[in-house]
Design a protein around this motif. Structure first.
Motif, PDB file in Angstrom:
ATOM      1  N   ILE B 225       0.871  -1.181   0.000  1.00  0.00           N
ATOM      2  CA  ILE B 225       0.000   0.000   0.000  1.00  0.00           C
ATOM      3  C   ILE B 225       0.904   1.225   0.000  1.00  0.00           C
ATOM      4  O   ILE B 225       1.700   1.408   0.917  1.00  0.00           O
ATOM      5  CB  ILE B 225      -0.905   0.017   1.259  1.00  0.00           C
ATOM      6  N   CYS B 226       0.800   2.043  -1.029  1.00  0.00           N
ATOM      7  CA  CYS B 226       1.726   3.169  -1.100  1.00  0.00           C
ATOM      8  C   CYS B 226       1.231   4.250  -2.043  1.00  0.00           C
ATOM      9  O   CYS B 226       0.270   4.051  -2.777  1.00  0.00           O
ATOM     10  CB  CYS B 226       3.088   2.677  -1.581  1.00  0.00           C
ATOM     11  N   PHE B 245       8.666  -2.457   4.380  1.00  0.00           N
ATOM     12  CA  PHE B 245       8.262  -1.101   4.005  1.00  0.00           C
ATOM     13  C   PHE B 245       7.030  -1.119   3.104  1.00  0.00           C
ATOM     14  O   PHE B 245       6.967  -1.892   2.165  1.00  0.00           O
ATOM     15  CB  PHE B 245       9.444  -0.455   3.274  1.00  0.00           C
ATOM     16  N   GLN B 246       6.064  -0.267   3.417  1.00  0.00           N
ATOM     17  CA  GLN B 246       4.848  -0.084   2.624  1.00  0.00           C
ATOM     18  C   GLN B 246       3.917  -1.291   2.625  1.00  0.00           C
ATOM     19  O   GLN B 246       2.998  -1.369   1.806  1.00  0.00           O
ATOM     20  CB  GLN B 246       5.184   0.308   1.166  1.00  0.00           C
ATOM     21  N   PHE B 250       3.325  -2.732   8.379  1.00  0.00           N
ATOM     22  CA  PHE B 250       4.178  -1.564   8.559  1.00  0.00           C
ATOM     23  C   PHE B 250       3.309  -0.309   8.710  1.00  0.00           C
ATOM     24  O   PHE B 250       3.506   0.514   9.606  1.00  0.00           O
ATOM     25  CB  PHE B 250       5.096  -1.460   7.327  1.00  0.00           C
TER      26      PHE B 250
END
Lengths: 317, 304
Positions: B225-226, B245-246, B250
């Motif tokens: 998800i970013c 990360f992302q 996180f």
């Protein structure tokens, strides 16, 4: 330094300058010759800029010497007073906000600022905002609503900054929130795309009742370079990508994405910054004038419908 | 040398992309060999490690709505190639090919249904359709579904899966971010819940608009998800990215999600959210319900 397609214009300008200084030195009258060349220069410049390819417009939109947001804040507005900070994370120099006067009215302004030189570019992060920048915009939207002040935004960014901290602090969340907050303003809002309108990072402060765009500005879902890298697997295909994306002011007017094109002085805003500022001032003033009769509810409805109806598709039988 | 490289390229890759008939798959997380039927019968969760694979739209709709209650709304508007966009292939041709394969006009399904008895509207994005990208049709379907949900007094549940805005539709695809956002006002005005479920992957303009504007925003385990994708960030900063990360977990730690919900519990939890937000008493028995999927008898899995 001229853009590559400006070279002939630049050369002709140099010839005129040489001729003028020669005439002065030698005390001879070359008025006729100079006038002839100046005529040719005007024609050449007009023709060159009337036939810019989309990729050339991208270069004009990013040209060094093109007026930046701060130039418009200083030239279009009186009594600009900067307000710093987002009240949560810090103060993002890529987004400049504040209070000012536009004619007889107070306004809240929010602007994306690129640098005017390398040093400022680094300080401003090339106009790429972090979440803090969007949070600053959001809190200024709140301020505008509370005091019933119209909102003016200047858009000029390659895009929201893609970095680790930006992601951790919810870059996507704040852009979405800024879009939503701006769409809910109970006051008149006018946006001007002055250079590069880079994707969601630009739209975050572009949900206005009237969206204006300078003649040589660009506004796109993705930069031509990134589009080329993804769709052509070749960043060198950026000129083709720029064509395909239809990202110029005339393109966007045709698509209903913008409402009005603001003319630039002949040769582009970077050739005559004062002329560009004057044109923007006139266009912004008349855009607010056109919204003056609308009350809170009408402004909200107009803005919501303006964005609700964007898109092209066909209804199946 | 060249031959060696050729052999290396032949090694089996993950998933069944391009070969729907592939019988055996390799779990990208635990690397177990999985029988395709087992995966399908198990809500696209790895029978070995519970890794959440991407789920086809129809399976997702079936999982989220009570049997026989789903009524499809979407499918009556068709995308147009108004820019006549051509890269290495014309957009119109890409679109036609994927429409034929997917048997739907664009990357989304919307409709009405019941979720453990709760009246809902659901919208599910289809990542397998041009990366779930949002053009005019996806934006319009999302907007219409929100407005119709409001009219019919339904909560709105959206499952996102998207690479972002559809660049082949130019700036109008960007404008769908604003369109989907303003369409949610219809629900807000009637105090109807909008709950967004971010599934793998949810990126770009979709994350930066309606998907993160739910009253509640939850993620599926392990979902990317970013805003900017990991590759873009890596190119910008030229450093390695932190572990995880992302991913959903996180982002939960960073305070960006209300929760990360395993797929088996998703339907019951969404129904609970709707009930609680609407002030209705919670039916304890149903709130604890999991989607009834028995762990399948593994057909020789992990033997290989």
């Amino acid at each position: 330094m001229p853009l590559s397609f400006e070279k002939p214009i630049d050369d002709l300008e140099a010839r005129i300058r040489d001729m003028q200084s020669y005439a002065e030195e030698q005390q001879v009258d070359m008025g006729e010759e100079v006038a002839l060349l100046e005529n040719r220069l005007a024609t050449l410049t007009r023709d060159t800029f009337a036939n810019l390819s989309r990729w050339q417009r991208v270069q004009v939109a990013r040209a060094p010497g093109r007026p930046t947001a701060v130039d418009y804040l200083e030239g279009v507005l009186d009594e600009f007073t900067e307000l710093h900070g987002d009240r949560t994370l810090g103060d993002d120099p890529a987004v400049v906000g504040g209070l000012a006067r536009l004619g007889d009215h107070s306004v809240v302004v929010i602007a994306q600022q690129k640098g005017r030189d390398t040093k400022e570019n680094i300080h401003r992060n090339f106009g790429m905002a972090h979440p803090s920048g969007y949070r600053k915009a959001i809190r200024l939207f709140d301020l505008a609503d509370k005091f019933a002040l119209p909102v003016l935004t200047f858009i000029d960014t390659p895009g929201a900054y893609p970095g680790i901290a930006a992601e951790e602090q919810g870059q996507a969340w704040v852009i979405a929130e800024s879009i939503q907050r701006m769409s809910r303003l109970g006051v008149a809002a006018v946006s001007v795309v002055i250079g590069e309108g880079g994707s969601g990072g630009a739209l975050a402060i572009g949900v206005a009742n009237r969206v204006l765009m300078l003649e040589n500005a660009v506004y796109s879902v993705i930069s031509p370079e990134s589009c080329a890298a993804i769709r052509w697997r070749d960043a060198g295909a950026a000129p083709q990508a720029a064509e395909a994306l239809r990202l110029t002011a005339p393109d966007l007017l045709e698509q209903g994405v913008i409402d009005e094109i603001v003319a630039e002085p002949i040769g582009g805003a970077h050739k005559d910054p004062a002329g560009a500022v004057a044109n923007v001032k006139a266009a912004v003033s008349s855009a607010f004038e056109g919204l003056r009769g609308l009350d809170r509810a009408a402004l909200l409805t107009q803005r919501r419908q303006r964005f609700r109806k964007l898109g092209r598709f066909t209804e199946a039988a | 040398m060249a031959l060696e490289r050729w052999f290396r390229r032949q090694r089996p890759t993950r998933g069944d992309e391009g070969s729907p008939a592939g019988l055996w798959l390799k779990c990208p997380s635990c690397h177990a060999q999985i029988y395709r039927k087992d995966l399908v019968a198990n809500l696209y969760l790895c029978p070995e490690c519970d890794h959440h694979e991407r789920m086809p739209v129809d399976a997702r709709v079936a999982m989220l709505t009570d049997d026989g209650t789903f009524e499809r709304w979407s499918g009556h508007i068709l995308p147009v190639d108004s820019l006549e966009f051509v890269d290495t292939e014309p957009y119109a041709e890409r679109l036609a090919a994927v429409q034929k394969k997917a048997e739907r006009p664009d990357a989304i399904v919307t409709g009405a249904g019941e979720m453990l008895g709760e009246r809902v509207a659901v919208a599910v994005m289809d990542f397998s359709f041009l990366g779930g990208s949002m053009g005019s049709v996806v934006g319009e379907e999302l907007a219409r579904a929100a407005e119709r949900a409001a009219e019919e007094e339904r909560a709105y549940v959206v499952v996102s899966a998207s690479g972002g805005a559809r660049m082949q539709e130019g700036a109008l695809s960007l404008m769908q971010m604003a369109k989907t956002t303003v369409a949610l006002e219809a629900l807000t005005e009637r105090r109807l819940p909008c709950i967004t479920v971010l599934s793998d992957p949810t990126t770009g303009g979709v994350t930066a608009s309606f998907a993160t504007l739910g009253d509640l925003v939850v993620g599926e385990p392990g979902a990317l998800i970013c805003f900017a994708g990991p590759r873009v960030i890596q190119q910008t900063i030229k450093q390695d990215l932190p572990e995880g990360f992302q991913r959903s977990e996180f982002l939960l730690r960073k305070g960006m999600l209300d929760d990360v919900i395993p797929r088996r519990e998703l339907k019951a939890r969404l129904a609970t959210y709707v009930r609680l937000l609407r002030g209705a008493p919670v039916d304890r028995e149903r709130a604890a319900e999991r989607v009834k999927v028995e762990k399948p008898e593994l057909s020789r899995a992990a033997v290989l």
